[in-house]
Design a protein around this motif. Structure first.
Motif, PDB file in Angstrom:
ATOM      1  N   ARG A 109      -3.930  20.474  30.422  1.00  0.00           N
ATOM      2  CA  ARG A 109      -4.440  19.259  31.067  1.00  0.00           C
ATOM      3  C   ARG A 109      -3.328  18.560  31.832  1.00  0.00           C
ATOM      4  NH1 ARG A 109      -3.341  13.667  31.281  1.00  0.00           N
ATOM      5  NH2 ARG A 109      -5.250  12.435  31.278  1.00  0.00           N
ATOM      6  N   ASP A 126     -14.453  12.118  32.849  1.00  0.00           N
ATOM      7  CA  ASP A 126     -15.581  12.770  32.189  1.00  0.00           C
ATOM      8  C   ASP A 126     -16.892  12.447  32.908  1.00  0.00           C
ATOM      9  OD1 ASP A 126     -14.182  14.084  30.226  1.00  0.00           O
ATOM     10  OD2 ASP A 126     -15.317  13.211  28.565  1.00  0.00           O
ATOM     11  N   TRP A 217     -10.560  21.062  32.538  1.00  0.00           N
ATOM     12  CA  TRP A 217      -9.972  19.840  31.990  1.00  0.00           C
ATOM     13  C   TRP A 217     -10.466  18.615  32.760  1.00  0.00           C
ATOM     14  CZ3 TRP A 217      -7.391  19.830  27.552  1.00  0.00           C
ATOM     15  CH2 TRP A 217      -6.700  20.978  27.139  1.00  0.00           C
ATOM     16  N   ALA A 220      -9.626  12.677  30.565  1.00  0.00           N
ATOM     17  CA  ALA A 220      -9.720  11.974  29.288  1.00  0.00           C
ATOM     18  C   ALA A 220      -8.365  11.981  28.576  1.00  0.00           C
ATOM     19  CB  ALA A 220     -10.780  12.621  28.401  1.00  0.00           C
ATOM     20  N   ARG A 222      -7.677  11.852  25.503  1.00  0.00           N
ATOM     21  CA  ARG A 222      -7.718  12.867  24.458  1.00  0.00           C
ATOM     22  C   ARG A 222      -8.093  14.178  25.139  1.00  0.00           C
ATOM     23  NH1 ARG A 222     -11.791  13.013  19.176  1.00  0.00           N
ATOM     24  NH2 ARG A 222     -10.962  14.930  18.256  1.00  0.00           N
ATOM     25  N   THR A 224      -9.629  16.986  26.754  1.00  0.00           N
ATOM     26  CA  THR A 224     -11.050  17.326  26.858  1.00  0.00           C
ATOM     27  C   THR A 224     -11.261  18.333  27.976  1.00  0.00           C
ATOM     28  OG1 THR A 224     -11.750  15.136  26.082  1.00  0.00           O
ATOM     29  CG2 THR A 224     -13.369  16.429  27.328  1.00  0.00           C
ATOM     30  N   ARG A 226     -14.520  20.896  29.751  1.00  0.00           N
ATOM     31  CA  ARG A 226     -15.979  20.907  29.831  1.00  0.00           C
ATOM     32  C   ARG A 226     -16.525  22.165  30.493  1.00  0.00           C
ATOM     33  NH1 ARG A 226     -19.075  16.634  28.773  1.00  0.00           N
ATOM     34  NH2 ARG A 226     -18.117  14.632  28.268  1.00  0.00           N
ATOM     35  N   LYS A 243     -18.666  20.304  25.794  1.00  0.00           N
ATOM     36  CA  LYS A 243     -17.458  19.479  25.716  1.00  0.00           C
ATOM     37  C   LYS A 243     -16.614  19.916  24.530  1.00  0.00           C
ATOM     38  CE  LYS A 243     -16.117  14.593  25.068  1.00  0.00           C
ATOM     39  NZ  LYS A 243     -16.645  13.217  24.896  1.00  0.00           N
ATOM     40  N   THR A 244     -15.324  20.160  24.762  1.00  0.00           N
ATOM     41  CA  THR A 244     -14.395  20.515  23.695  1.00  0.00           C
ATOM     42  C   THR A 244     -13.270  19.490  23.658  1.00  0.00           C
ATOM     43  OG1 THR A 244     -14.839  22.887  23.874  1.00  0.00           O
ATOM     44  CG2 THR A 244     -12.763  22.240  22.849  1.00  0.00           C
ATOM     45  N   THR A 245     -12.995  18.963  22.467  1.00  0.00           N
ATOM     46  CA  THR A 245     -11.934  17.953  22.308  1.00  0.00           C
ATOM     47  C   THR A 245     -10.956  18.343  21.211  1.00  0.00           C
ATOM     48  OG1 THR A 245     -13.324  16.691  20.761  1.00  0.00           O
ATOM     49  CG2 THR A 245     -13.441  16.073  23.089  1.00  0.00           C
ATOM     50  N   THR A 249      -3.291  17.677  25.018  1.00  0.00           N
ATOM     51  CA  THR A 249      -3.233  17.770  26.482  1.00  0.00           C
ATOM     52  C   THR A 249      -2.222  18.805  26.979  1.00  0.00           C
ATOM     53  OG1 THR A 249      -1.655  15.939  26.549  1.00  0.00           O
ATOM     54  CG2 THR A 249      -3.989  15.385  26.785  1.00  0.00           C
TER      55      THR A 249
END
Length: 262
Positions: A109, A126, A217, A220, A222, A224, A226, A243-245, A249
């Motif tokens: 990210r 997002d 990426w 966000a 945090r 994230t 998608r 969505k993956t968190t 980063t």
């Protein structure tokens, strides 16, 4: 609309260059000409909304039409193509939005954010990402409400199992940093596809491959990403809602990519 009759020559007064250009710009918007200055071509005027390679989303923001590929920026102003199969590492790279090329994977990210900035852009929020993916009718998939098999690149082959599974599924011990960033993984047939290859995988805003192909990426805070990738677009939510968190980063692997907004 019929052009107005020109004034009698005696009614003309000299105009400054600035005033001439201002008048010409205003009248050109009506498709007319003034003082011999041609109005801009419609296509040129339309391009002023978003940079080349980007699509406008409701006139509110621009987003790359394609998942990003990258070029390395060299000292002294030169450029060199960067392999989409190699991590970016500490290289200074610039994001590109191009059709028909393998997009950049193996990117974090933070690295993606820098690549967007080097292109005069930024990572999408997002909300922006989801809006562009769902299109004008806010559907779950870029192409509609129901999943269509092979509309997007989300049912490919597992190169990871091929190289590290010893004939079956790869054991948990195989999921190391080195293996997850192995350059071979996205080069196997049936894995990563060139941008724009899946013609149905396009939102009504004209944005391609937002479901499948590579995780993307967002900005966000945090970490994230998608949309899923070529093996999965359902495990963490369907289609545009994927969505993956779970990662920081600075994380990257063969499945992580990005695109930029502006």
């Amino acid at each position: 609309m019929r052009p107005p009759h020109p004034p009698h020559p005696r009614a003309l007064r000299p105009l400054s260059l600035a005033r001439s250009m201002a008048v010409a710009a205003g009248v050109a918007a009506l498709g007319l000409t003034v003082l011999g200055l041609p109005s801009p071509r419609p296509a040129a005027a339309a391009r002023k909304g978003c940079p080349a390679g980007m699509a406008s989303v409701r006139g509110e923001f621009c987003i790359d039409r394609f998942e990003a590929s990258t070029v390395e920026l060299l000292p002294g102003g030169g450029k060199r193509r960067h392999s989409p199969f190699e991590p970016v590492g500490k290289l200074k790279v610039k994001a590109l939005s191009r059709r028909g090329v393998k997009p950049q994977a193996y990117i974090s990210r933070n690295q993606a954010e820098a690549a967007c900035q080097n292109a005069g852009k930024r990572l999408c929020t997002d909300e922006e990402w989801v809006t562009a993916c769902k299109g004008k009718r806010a559907t779950v998939f870029p192409y509609g409400r129901e999943r269509e098999r092979k509309a997007c690149n989300d049912s490919g082959v597992s190169s990871f199992n091929r190289y590290f599974g010893q004939g079956g599924e790869a054991p948990l011990s195989a999921f190391t940093w080195a293996n997850m960033n192995d350059a071979r993984l996205n080069q196997l047939e049936g894995t990563l596809a060139p941008t724009g290859s899946f013609r149905r995988c396009k939102s009504s805003f004209g944005v391609h491959d937002m479901v499948g192909n590579l995780h993307e990426w967002t900005s966000a805070a945090r970490g994230t990403f998608r949309g899923g990738y070529y093996l999965d677009s359902a495990r963490h939510g369907d289609g545009c809602d994927y969505k993956t968190t779970a990662h920081a980063t600075g994380y990257h692997d063969y499945s992580t990519g990005f695109r930029c907004c502006k």
